[in-house]
Write a protein that holds these residues in place. Structure first.
Motif, PDB file in Angstrom:
ATOM      1  N   VAL A 102       0.835  -1.201   0.000  1.00 19.23           N
ATOM      2  CA  VAL A 102       0.000   0.000   0.000  1.00 19.23           C
ATOM      3  C   VAL A 102       0.869   1.251   0.000  1.00 19.23           C
ATOM      4  CG1 VAL A 102      -1.680   1.330   1.332  1.00 19.23           C
ATOM      5  CG2 VAL A 102      -1.953  -1.149   1.117  1.00 19.23           C
ATOM      6  N   ARG A 105       2.369   1.954  -3.397  1.00 16.74           N
ATOM      7  CA  ARG A 105       1.372   2.503  -4.322  1.00 16.74           C
ATOM      8  C   ARG A 105       1.180   3.987  -4.093  1.00 16.74           C
ATOM      9  NH1 ARG A 105      -2.894  -0.126  -6.758  1.00 16.74           N
ATOM     10  NH2 ARG A 105      -3.262   1.966  -7.555  1.00 16.74           N
ATOM     11  N   PHE A 152      -7.681   2.235   2.628  1.00 20.55           N
ATOM     12  CA  PHE A 152      -6.526   3.011   3.077  1.00 20.55           C
ATOM     13  C   PHE A 152      -6.619   4.395   2.446  1.00 20.55           C
ATOM     14  CE2 PHE A 152      -5.380  -1.420   3.225  1.00 20.55           C
ATOM     15  CZ  PHE A 152      -4.650  -1.554   4.403  1.00 20.55           C
ATOM     16  N   LEU A 201      -4.635  -6.414  -3.526  1.00 18.75           N
ATOM     17  CA  LEU A 201      -4.427  -6.049  -2.129  1.00 18.75           C
ATOM     18  C   LEU A 201      -5.507  -6.760  -1.313  1.00 18.75           C
ATOM     19  CD1 LEU A 201      -3.844  -2.190  -2.522  1.00 18.75           C
ATOM     20  CD2 LEU A 201      -2.095  -3.968  -2.199  1.00 18.75           C
TER      21      LEU A 201
END
Length: 283
Positions: A102, A105, A152, A201
């Motif tokens: 994450v 990214r 997120f 993910l």
């Protein structure tokens, strides 16, 4: 020069669970990611969490809040200080390397305000309702591309969107016992946030059983969100036709449980949509 990776605040509301929360905290520790903090919002009326929260390999802050999932998350919002915020369940688990993925990214794309992922069971299976394709979230197609514990968001988005709607979520005291995260994402998108769904993910979570009670509950929350955000007849009609199609497919398969679940979902969506008219809808 290596790029700087973001820090994380993980907001976990919990009540009644100890072993599950301990397992989640262990999964966070196994991330071996620097700059992660868990904000545990304790809704228990005793000290059952004290032994669990001591001696952990991850920073943990504990705050108390009254019952209600959205109220718990709202109690944590003033404490946020990390670059990225997540809202994991107290009975989910992060697979190794998730936070690194994450972080990469978000660090690699400054225009990206958040990402969502997919839920899988302990054996790696996943509900067929999850979309298989990665895509930016849009108002009309985010329904099968997000669930609270796979979201997120950059803290700037959370600060812009503000509090969760306390009419929604478990423990709300209203008929709308879920849907708080979809409402939150719709508000984020309406504010201009660029959030992408990435099915690679994954977060581990027990897959719920699709019972009529769940269909009625979640259906009512979907109806509430559709009404609250002024979705047009086309999308509302589509959301009502889906469980009708599911019920017919269940009949063809002679699947009585599936048929009852789909009909309960339809009743819930209608009830939630109509009931929202007479309910005090939060901004």
């Amino acid at each position: 020069m290596p790029r700087e990776l973001p820090s994380f605040d993980l907001v976990v509301a919990t009540v009644g669970r100890t072993e599950e929360l301990a397992a989640f905290l262990r999964s966070v520790g196994m991330q071996e990611y620097p700059g992660v903090r868990v904000v545990v919002v304790d809704q228990n009326e005793d000290e059952r969490l004290a032994p669990i929260l001591s001696g952990l390999p991850v920073e943990v802050d504990r705050v108390s809040a009254p019952r209600g999932l959205s109220r718990a998350r709202n109690a944590a919002l003033p404490l946020l200080k990390a670059d990225v915020v997540a809202f994991p369940d107290d009975d989910c688990a992060y697979p190794p390397g998730l936070l690194h993925r994450v972080a990469e990214r978000l660090a690699g794309d400054a225009s990206l305000d958040g990402v969502t992922g997919r839920a899988v069971a302990g054996d790696g299976s996943s509900s067929a309702s999850w979309r298989p394709d990665a895509a930016p979230l849009r108002r009309d197609d985010l329904w099968n591309r997000a669930i609270s514990f796979t979201i997120f968001l950059r803290r700037s988005v959370v600060e812009s969107v503000g509090a969760f709607d306390e009419q929604l979520g478990l423990g709300s005291g209203t008929p709308w016992h879920s849907g708080e995260e979809i409402d939150y994402l719709v508000r984020a998108i309406d504010s201009g946030a660029h959030i992408e769904y990435d099915p690679s993910l994954i977060v581990r979570h027990v897959v719920r059983e699709d019972t009529p009670a769940i269909g009625l509950r979640d259906g009512a929350s979907v109806g509430y969100v559709l009404r609250k955000h002024g979705y047009g007849p086309r999308l509302v009609g589509r959301m009502l036709v889906r469980p009708v199609g599911g019920a017919l497919a269940s009949l063809i398969r002679i699947d009585g449980d599936g048929f009852r679940y789909q009909l309960a979902t339809l009743r819930g969506r209608i009830r939630g949509y109509l009931g929202a008219r007479s309910s005090k809808i939060s901004a």
